[in-house]
Design a protein around this motif. Structure first.
Motif: not given
Length: 172
Positions: A119-146
């Motif tokens: 949410a930081a207005d000065v941020g242009v990208a967020l780096i989130v580590g992931a060890r698997s495709g499952k974690q990448i999907r979880e990250d994506w879902n987290s960013l879409q959650a209300k």
């Protein structure tokens, strides 16, 4: 090199705000990777010192380690380094307080942490580590959650996040 068209942008990567603030005094940066210290656990210096300075200079930030090396989501380590398994008591206590508020609102703390850092207005990208495709999907879902706006309001009211910190559901 930027003026000659050889590169489009340049910057630095650091863990703490001081080096960015120091380099800004002498150089015309475009972007910086802020590897840690912008998370639900640790963000006061970024909100109060770094963000106003980079806004003034028009510098963008890439934000990393919003989960503090997994600590926010339950890892037994905090950030990175030789002593990352030695976690200060106040950090453990803060995670507990954040978790208690998240539980009251039915919010996943990991999801809240990712959304907070994004949410930081000065941020242009967020780096989130992931060890698997499952974690990448979880990250994506987290960013879409209300998220309920009341969750963020309570974190601010309890002083768990800075009042000036941007959050996904509330105006700055």
């Amino acid at each position: 090199m930027r003026d000659e068209g050889i590169i489009r942008a340049w910057g630095i990567e650091v863990n703490t705000p001081l080096p960015i603030l120091k380099v800004m005094e002498d150089a015309d940066l475009d972007v910086c990777l802020r590897s840690r210290q912008y998370s639900l656990i640790d963000h006061a210096s970024a909100v109060n010192e770094l963000f106003p300075a980079v806004r003034k200079k028009g510098i963008s930030l890439v934000i990393g380690s919003s989960l503090n090396a997994g600590f926010i989501s339950g890892s037994p380590r905090y950030n990175y380094g030789k002593k990352n398994y030695v976690i200060p008591a106040e950090v453990i206590a803060k995670r507990g307080k954040l978790q208690a508020v998240a539980d009251r609102y039915g919010v996943d703390l990991r999801t809240a942490a990712l959304q907070f850092s994004a949410a930081a207005d000065v941020g242009v990208a967020l780096i989130v580590g992931a060890r698997s495709g499952k974690q990448i999907r979880e990250d994506w879902n987290s960013l879409q959650a209300k998220m309920p706006p009341e969750f963020w309001q309570e974190l601010k009211a309890q002083g768990l996040i800075e009042k000036e910190a941007a959050v996904p559901s509330l105006p700055e």
